[in-house]
Write an enzyme that holds these catalytic residues in place. Structure first.
Site, mmCIF file in Angstrom:
data_model
loop_
_atom_site.group_PDB
_atom_site.id
_atom_site.type_symbol
_atom_site.label_atom_id
_atom_site.label_comp_id
_atom_site.label_asym_id
_atom_site.label_seq_id
_atom_site.Cartn_x
_atom_site.Cartn_y
_atom_site.Cartn_z
ATOM 1 N N GLU A 353 0.834 -1.196 0.000
ATOM 2 C CA GLU A 353 0.000 0.000 0.000
ATOM 3 C C GLU A 353 0.870 1.248 0.000
ATOM 4 O OE1 GLU A 353 -4.221 0.313 1.832
ATOM 5 O OE2 GLU A 353 -2.877 1.184 3.337
ATOM 6 N N HIS A 384 7.556 -27.167 2.865
ATOM 7 C CA HIS A 384 6.784 -28.253 2.274
ATOM 8 C C HIS A 384 5.669 -27.708 1.392
ATOM 9 C CE1 HIS A 384 8.795 -31.338 4.729
ATOM 10 N NE2 HIS A 384 8.895 -30.351 5.606
ATOM 11 N N LYS A 504 -13.951 1.372 -4.058
ATOM 12 C CA LYS A 504 -14.950 1.720 -3.037
ATOM 13 C C LYS A 504 -16.085 2.532 -3.649
ATOM 14 C CE LYS A 504 -13.105 3.537 0.685
ATOM 15 N NZ LYS A 504 -12.109 4.202 1.578
#
Length: 543
Positions: A353, A384, A504
């Site tokens: 950000e 793994h 938004k």
């Protein structure tokens, strides 16, 4: 201002890169026996080994010359002086003031902000002690046993990371949960086994209007009142971290239990502000102040240390080296401590950000790569999972290993096994295994290519004595200031986040289109229109 890539210091690095880009770490170590001891730095309880990077002393000299040409020292000083270096929002950037000692002087517009900071910290401490001691009771008179922090972004990622990282030091009589996602499942699962009469919600939103946070807060309010029945209960079961007293009061929270912070604190840099209230309740004020002390120690190191011994500066310059000259796009954060399981997610916001920008401070498009992609998983789980690609894949990633000498939970030889793996992985990435070495072990010739490791894959290692509040503070501050260093070189603003706004705004338009009882008039692109219609059909709504 001179374009970054036109600077002679940048061009010197380009020439140097072409001279050493094919030199293997095996050769660098063989030709320089003292490399492993020399290419290290230490501060605030952290030991930083950067010897396994594809650099020479000349690389570091050239990177520091670039930093000096980009006025990094002046930019650091400007931040600590309280200048408005967040130009797009005309704000000072002073998260360092949040952890300054009580007697310090840090000015914003001529006023010392440190007394205000400590006034809030003192109020937080008093409230935290009330909750921890059982003196703060819920509406029915029961003591608080459950803390639920409701926030998103910096109001969630910092607190949840700090709580998980320092859970060992927390009050185990308290259950601490975090709700951030507007997905109702997040709230439902966080509260499923909690007693409303024993639950305190911390609603963290500076404006008290953040969509996700206030949606969850209203749901929490309804959940509590369904059990407690009286509107007066809200004031005993909710507190706010906000600066909007009117909205806080309208919600039913006593503004005496509203903890504020300032516009010179960015969300992703706010975990040591009032946003850390849940952390302080969980750990206690004394441990929280140890956390602040660790931050401050690294802040002072960053502010005062010469660049060639400065951990955040070296770390940031190495990131520049790989992003802009080697073309590396990702950084793997590999903490060999399970308490740091949320640290990679925290760094994703802090780094991506901050430096995910494509224009310079003057608004010109950049002509070079900026922010890296951060990801990771605690060891040994990652070994793994994705380490296969790190060792034998076609893509290079920069790896940061983080480990501690002393375990918090000593069980048999677990910790020695854990740390042996960390040291081994960094060694294997750097030096690999040649085909000749593989054949010498008796591997069939046809299988040898599959069991050969090219090596020459760079990594940093951060080592501390043990994971403590102070160590965590220093570690987070190191990455904060590394991000600042990168942003200064790239000439971008690490302290705004306009990229979150467009989505938004569009979501606000789509919400009524999803919820309307009649078929909405859709004017998006054909793909979005079709997805909205499909969603409405699946929900049994007219489309």
């Amino acid at each position: 201002m001179t374009v970054l890539t036109h600077r002679p210091e940048w061009r010197a690095l380009e020439t140097h890169y072409h001279a050493i880009c094919n030199v293997h770490l095996r050769q660098l170590f063989a030709e320089d026996p003292g490399r492993g001891e020399r290419l290290t730095a230490e501060a605030a309880g952290l030991f930083f080994d950067y010897a396994k990077n594809r650099i020479t002393d000349e690389t570091l000299r050239l990177l520091i010359a670039l930093a000096e040409a980009c006025d990094l020292r002046a930019r650091i000083d400007a931040m600590f002086r309280g200048e408005r270096i967040n130009a797009t929002e005309n704000r000072a950037v002073l998260h360092v003031a949040l952890r300054a000692p009580r007697g310090a002087v840090i000015l914003v517009d001529g006023a010392n902000v440190v007394p205000e900071v400590h006034a809030v910290l003192d109020r937080m401490a008093a409230f935290a002690e009330q909750v921890r001691s059982g003196r703060w009771t819920g509406f029915t008179g029961k003591p608080i046993r459950n803390i639920v922090n409701i926030g998103i972004g910096g109001s969630d990622l910092g607190p949840v990371m700090a709580y998980e990282a320092l859970r060992y030091y927390s009050d185990r009589n308290l259950t601490v949960r975090f709700v951030s996602n507007v997905d109702g499942s997040d709230f439902a699962e966080a509260t499923r086994d909690l007693d409303p009469a024993e639950t305190l919600f911390i609603v963290a939103s500076k404006t008290f209007t953040t969509l996700e946070t206030m949606t969850n807060a209203r749901t929490a309010r309804a959940w509590a009142l369904a059990a407690l029945g009286d509107e007066a209960a809200v004031a005993r079961h909710f507190v706010a971290v906000s600066t909007n007293a009117a909205e806080v009061a309208k919600f039913g929270i006593d503004t005496a239990n509203m903890f504020g912070f300032w516009d010179w604190v960015g969300g992703r840099y706010s975990m040591t502000s009032a946003i850390g209230l849940s952390t302080m309740i969980a750990l206690g004020p004394e441990r929280f102040h140890e956390l602040l002390a660790g931050f401050h120690a690294m802040d002072e190191h960053f502010r005062t240390a010469p660049f060639d011994r400065n951990l955040p500066v070296i770390h940031g310059l190495l990131t520049i080296w790989y992003a802009n000259f080697f073309g590396i796009e990702t950084v793997a954060i590999l903490p060999y401590d399970n308490y740091l399981k949320r640290f990679p997610a925290y760094l994703q916001q802090l780094t991506m950000e901050s430096n995910g920008k494509s224009v310079t401070l003057s608004g010109a498009p950049v002509s070079y790569q900026t922010g890296m992609i951060y990801w990771g998983e605690p060891g040994t789980n990652g070994q793994h999972s994705f380490y296969q690609l790190l060792h034998q894949g076609t893509r290079l990633a920069l790896c940061d290993f983080i480990g501690f000498a002393e375990p918090l939970n000593p069980l048999g030889n677990h910790h020695d096994l854990l740390m042996a793996n960390m040291f081994a992985q960094a060694e294997a990435l750097a030096f690999g295994k040649t085909t000749e070495e593989t054949l010498a072990e008796g591997t069939p010739e046809w299988l040898a290519p599959h069991r050969t490791f090219a090596g020459n894959r760079p990594s940093n290692t951060l080592l501390a004595e043990r994971l403590t509040p102070a160590t965590l503070g220093a570690l987070v501050a190191l990455y904060e200031h590394s991000v600042f260093t990168q942003g200064a070189i790239w000439d971008i603003n690490p302290f705004d986040q306009w990229g979150v706004e467009l989505g938004k705004a569009l979501a606000g338009r789509i919400v009524p289109e999803l919820m309307s009882e009649s078929a909405p008039h859709l004017a998006h692109d054909s793909s979005t229109n079709a997805l909205i219609r499909r969603y409405r059909t699946l929900r049994g709504r007219v489309s």
